[in-house]
Motif scaffolding. Sequence first.
Motif, PDB file in Angstrom:
ATOM      1  N   ALA A  83       0.826  -1.213   0.000  1.00  0.00           N
ATOM      2  CA  ALA A  83       0.000   0.000   0.000  1.00  0.00           C
ATOM      3  C   ALA A  83       0.858   1.260   0.000  1.00  0.00           C
ATOM      4  O   ALA A  83       0.487   2.283  -0.594  1.00  0.00           O
ATOM      5  N   THR A  84       2.023   1.188   0.654  1.00  0.00           N
ATOM      6  CA  THR A  84       2.877   2.368   0.817  1.00  0.00           C
ATOM      7  C   THR A  84       3.902   2.525  -0.295  1.00  0.00           C
ATOM      8  O   THR A  84       4.156   3.649  -0.774  1.00  0.00           O
ATOM      9  N   HIS A  85       4.490   1.424  -0.728  1.00  0.00           N
ATOM     10  CA  HIS A  85       5.628   1.503  -1.653  1.00  0.00           C
ATOM     11  C   HIS A  85       5.382   0.852  -3.015  1.00  0.00           C
ATOM     12  O   HIS A  85       6.162   1.062  -3.943  1.00  0.00           O
ATOM     13  N   GLY A  86       4.351   0.043  -3.140  1.00  0.00           N
ATOM     14  CA  GLY A  86       4.079  -0.619  -4.407  1.00  0.00           C
ATOM     15  C   GLY A  86       4.250  -2.123  -4.303  1.00  0.00           C
ATOM     16  O   GLY A  86       4.556  -2.664  -3.238  1.00  0.00           O
ATOM     17  N   PRO A  87       4.057  -2.829  -5.406  1.00  0.00           N
ATOM     18  CA  PRO A  87       4.074  -4.290  -5.384  1.00  0.00           C
ATOM     19  C   PRO A  87       5.447  -4.862  -5.008  1.00  0.00           C
ATOM     20  O   PRO A  87       6.481  -4.359  -5.429  1.00  0.00           O
ATOM     21  N   ILE A  88       5.424  -5.908  -4.198  1.00  0.00           N
ATOM     22  CA  ILE A  88       6.648  -6.618  -3.839  1.00  0.00           C
ATOM     23  C   ILE A  88       7.001  -7.550  -4.997  1.00  0.00           C
ATOM     24  O   ILE A  88       6.298  -8.517  -5.276  1.00  0.00           O
ATOM     25  N   ARG A  89       8.097  -7.262  -5.664  1.00  0.00           N
ATOM     26  CA  ARG A  89       8.529  -8.089  -6.790  1.00  0.00           C
ATOM     27  C   ARG A  89       9.506  -9.181  -6.349  1.00  0.00           C
ATOM     28  O   ARG A  89       9.554 -10.261  -6.925  1.00  0.00           O
ATOM     29  N   LEU A  90      10.291  -8.858  -5.301  1.00  0.00           N
ATOM     30  CA  LEU A  90      11.256  -9.831  -4.781  1.00  0.00           C
ATOM     31  C   LEU A  90      11.154  -9.851  -3.262  1.00  0.00           C
ATOM     32  O   LEU A  90      11.215  -8.809  -2.618  1.00  0.00           O
ATOM     33  N   ALA A  91      10.998 -11.043  -2.703  1.00  0.00           N
ATOM     34  CA  ALA A  91      11.005 -11.209  -1.242  1.00  0.00           C
ATOM     35  C   ALA A  91      12.163 -12.128  -0.874  1.00  0.00           C
ATOM     36  O   ALA A  91      12.261 -13.249  -1.394  1.00  0.00           O
ATOM     37  N   VAL A  92      13.041 -11.644  -0.006  1.00  0.00           N
ATOM     38  CA  VAL A  92      14.198 -12.426   0.448  1.00  0.00           C
ATOM     39  C   VAL A  92      13.983 -12.766   1.921  1.00  0.00           C
ATOM     40  O   VAL A  92      14.047 -11.886   2.786  1.00  0.00           O
ATOM     41  N   PHE A  93      13.731 -14.035   2.184  1.00  0.00           N
ATOM     42  CA  PHE A  93      13.483 -14.474   3.564  1.00  0.00           C
ATOM     43  C   PHE A  93      14.798 -14.936   4.163  1.00  0.00           C
ATOM     44  O   PHE A  93      15.222 -16.080   4.013  1.00  0.00           O
ATOM     45  N   LYS A 134       0.552 -13.767  -6.884  1.00  0.00           N
ATOM     46  CA  LYS A 134      -0.430 -14.432  -7.754  1.00  0.00           C
ATOM     47  C   LYS A 134      -1.319 -13.392  -8.427  1.00  0.00           C
ATOM     48  O   LYS A 134      -1.588 -13.473  -9.628  1.00  0.00           O
ATOM     49  N   ASP A 135      -1.786 -12.419  -7.645  1.00  0.00           N
ATOM     50  CA  ASP A 135      -2.651 -11.373  -8.204  1.00  0.00           C
ATOM     51  C   ASP A 135      -1.897 -10.517  -9.218  1.00  0.00           C
ATOM     52  O   ASP A 135      -2.470 -10.093 -10.224  1.00  0.00           O
ATOM     53  N   HIS A 136      -0.594 -10.273  -8.948  1.00  0.00           N
ATOM     54  CA  HIS A 136       0.205  -9.443  -9.858  1.00  0.00           C
ATOM     55  C   HIS A 136       0.638 -10.216 -11.103  1.00  0.00           C
ATOM     56  O   HIS A 136       1.042  -9.605 -12.103  1.00  0.00           O
ATOM     57  N   GLY A 137       0.606 -11.521 -11.044  1.00  0.00           N
ATOM     58  CA  GLY A 137       1.014 -12.346 -12.186  1.00  0.00           C
ATOM     59  C   GLY A 137       2.504 -12.543 -12.312  1.00  0.00           C
ATOM     60  O   GLY A 137       2.977 -13.083 -13.309  1.00  0.00           O
ATOM     61  N   ARG A 138       3.270 -12.153 -11.275  1.00  0.00           N
ATOM     62  CA  ARG A 138       4.713 -12.349 -11.308  1.00  0.00           C
ATOM     63  C   ARG A 138       5.315 -12.058  -9.939  1.00  0.00           C
ATOM     64  O   ARG A 138       4.720 -11.358  -9.118  1.00  0.00           O
ATOM     65  N   GLY A 139       6.512 -12.571  -9.755  1.00  0.00           N
ATOM     66  CA  GLY A 139       7.227 -12.333  -8.504  1.00  0.00           C
ATOM     67  C   GLY A 139       8.412 -13.263  -8.376  1.00  0.00           C
ATOM     68  O   GLY A 139       8.580 -14.204  -9.163  1.00  0.00           O
ATOM     69  N   GLN A 140       9.241 -12.984  -7.394  1.00  0.00           N
ATOM     70  CA  GLN A 140      10.445 -13.784  -7.165  1.00  0.00           C
ATOM     71  C   GLN A 140      10.651 -13.944  -5.664  1.00  0.00           C
ATOM     72  O   GLN A 140      10.528 -12.982  -4.899  1.00  0.00           O
ATOM     73  N   LEU A 141      10.960 -15.166  -5.250  1.00  0.00           N
ATOM     74  CA  LEU A 141      11.138 -15.497  -3.844  1.00  0.00           C
ATOM     75  C   LEU A 141      12.516 -16.101  -3.636  1.00  0.00           C
ATOM     76  O   LEU A 141      12.951 -16.959  -4.407  1.00  0.00           O
ATOM     77  N   VAL A 142      13.200 -15.655  -2.586  1.00  0.00           N
ATOM     78  CA  VAL A 142      14.518 -16.187  -2.243  1.00  0.00           C
ATOM     79  C   VAL A 142      14.474 -16.631  -0.780  1.00  0.00           C
ATOM     80  O   VAL A 142      14.224 -15.818   0.103  1.00  0.00           O
ATOM     81  N   VAL A 186      16.615 -20.922  -3.654  1.00  0.00           N
ATOM     82  CA  VAL A 186      17.105 -21.203  -2.310  1.00  0.00           C
ATOM     83  C   VAL A 186      18.589 -20.876  -2.259  1.00  0.00           C
ATOM     84  O   VAL A 186      19.334 -21.160  -3.203  1.00  0.00           O
ATOM     85  N   VAL A 187      19.008 -20.224  -1.172  1.00  0.00           N
ATOM     86  CA  VAL A 187      20.410 -19.861  -0.974  1.00  0.00           C
ATOM     87  C   VAL A 187      20.997 -20.783   0.090  1.00  0.00           C
ATOM     88  O   VAL A 187      20.481 -20.862   1.204  1.00  0.00           O
ATOM     89  N   ASN A 188      22.081 -21.471  -0.255  1.00  0.00           N
ATOM     90  CA  ASN A 188      22.766 -22.354   0.686  1.00  0.00           C
ATOM     91  C   ASN A 188      24.206 -21.871   0.857  1.00  0.00           C
ATOM     92  O   ASN A 188      25.116 -22.332   0.167  1.00  0.00           O
ATOM     93  N   PRO A 189      24.420 -20.941   1.793  1.00  0.00           N
ATOM     94  CA  PRO A 189      25.781 -20.444   2.012  1.00  0.00           C
ATOM     95  C   PRO A 189      26.579 -21.408   2.884  1.00  0.00           C
ATOM     96  O   PRO A 189      26.022 -22.168   3.683  1.00  0.00           O
ATOM     97  N   GLY A 190      27.916 -21.301   2.754  1.00  0.00           N
ATOM     98  CA  GLY A 190      28.800 -21.948   3.708  1.00  0.00           C
ATOM     99  C   GLY A 190      29.006 -21.006   4.884  1.00  0.00           C
ATOM    100  O   GLY A 190      28.088 -20.300   5.298  1.00  0.00           O
ATOM    101  N   GLY A 225      18.930 -18.962 -11.336  1.00  0.00           N
ATOM    102  CA  GLY A 225      19.018 -20.392 -11.070  1.00  0.00           C
ATOM    103  C   GLY A 225      18.353 -20.774  -9.761  1.00  0.00           C
ATOM    104  O   GLY A 225      18.222 -19.943  -8.855  1.00  0.00           O
ATOM    105  N   PHE A 226      17.937 -22.038  -9.638  1.00  0.00           N
ATOM    106  CA  PHE A 226      17.186 -22.438  -8.447  1.00  0.00           C
ATOM    107  C   PHE A 226      18.030 -22.352  -7.184  1.00  0.00           C
ATOM    108  O   PHE A 226      17.588 -21.801  -6.178  1.00  0.00           O
TER     109      PHE A 226
END
Length: 274
Positions: A83-93, A134-142, A186-190, A225-226
């Motif tokens: 609502a404040t900044h616009g659609p979330i295109r990338l979410a990094v958990f 889903k509503d926006h029709g696109r996005g990226q999750l990390v 998915v990020v798998n760091p050492g 890449g995955f």
Amino acid sequence: MGLYRVRAGDGVVWITGASAGIGKALALQMARQGYEVVATARSADKLEALAAESAGMAGTIHARPCDVTDRDAMAEAVADIEATHGPIRLAVFNAGNYWPASGARLEIDNFAKTYEINLFGVLNGLVPVVERMKDHGRGQLVLVASVSGYSGLPAASAYGASKAAINNMAESLKFDFDLMNIRIQVVNPGFIDTPLTEKNDFEMPALMPVDKAVEQMIKGIEGGGFEITFPRRFTYLLKLLRMLPHPVYFALMKRATGWDRKNLKTGKAPDEAG
């Protein structure tokens, strides 16, 4: 047409666990590269200081305090960010924590608090943000996991299990998310030089500076890449080890970590006693 991949200027990047370590460094570097970042963590003061650091950069950082273990607050954060900044295109958990777990002194609370942050802390943000994407029709999750999720490691039964769950969950979700034009990685760091690894009292092979780790993360995020894993000279060795027969794996790991000489009562090897 390939799956969606985020680019600077395309929308908001939301990063959890952004007050320190990898999350903080990632937020700053993405802002330098022109991304609009919303940083989440429990400490409002640390987030405000982080946002101030982005002044003059090509992008910007907005502070949005929130506890990842609070399901309702995370859903409210997603709604407020959009609502404040616009659609979330990338979410990094990225939010996570580590507490050693000894097989000689098992504590259910140790596992519970680890899963609450490392696993359910991801789900509490993932579920509401996916509905938006889903509503926006696109996005990226990390999803930030760890190489400790590849195979069982000493003292990491709680932490490693939480990260193994993230890896398996991401693999399973990819089938449906691909159909919705939502890229999941998915990020798998050492071992990365952060406040989290400062807790460790053992030698950490191939310890990587956090700025180098973040460079690899952003490269992987934009590459699409995955799995994103680094430093590869270490993480690929662990990939190889998990393919070995269990007797060989356990023998090698005990020797490499000193667990073949460890005394569970003292917590030391015989030659360290005194």
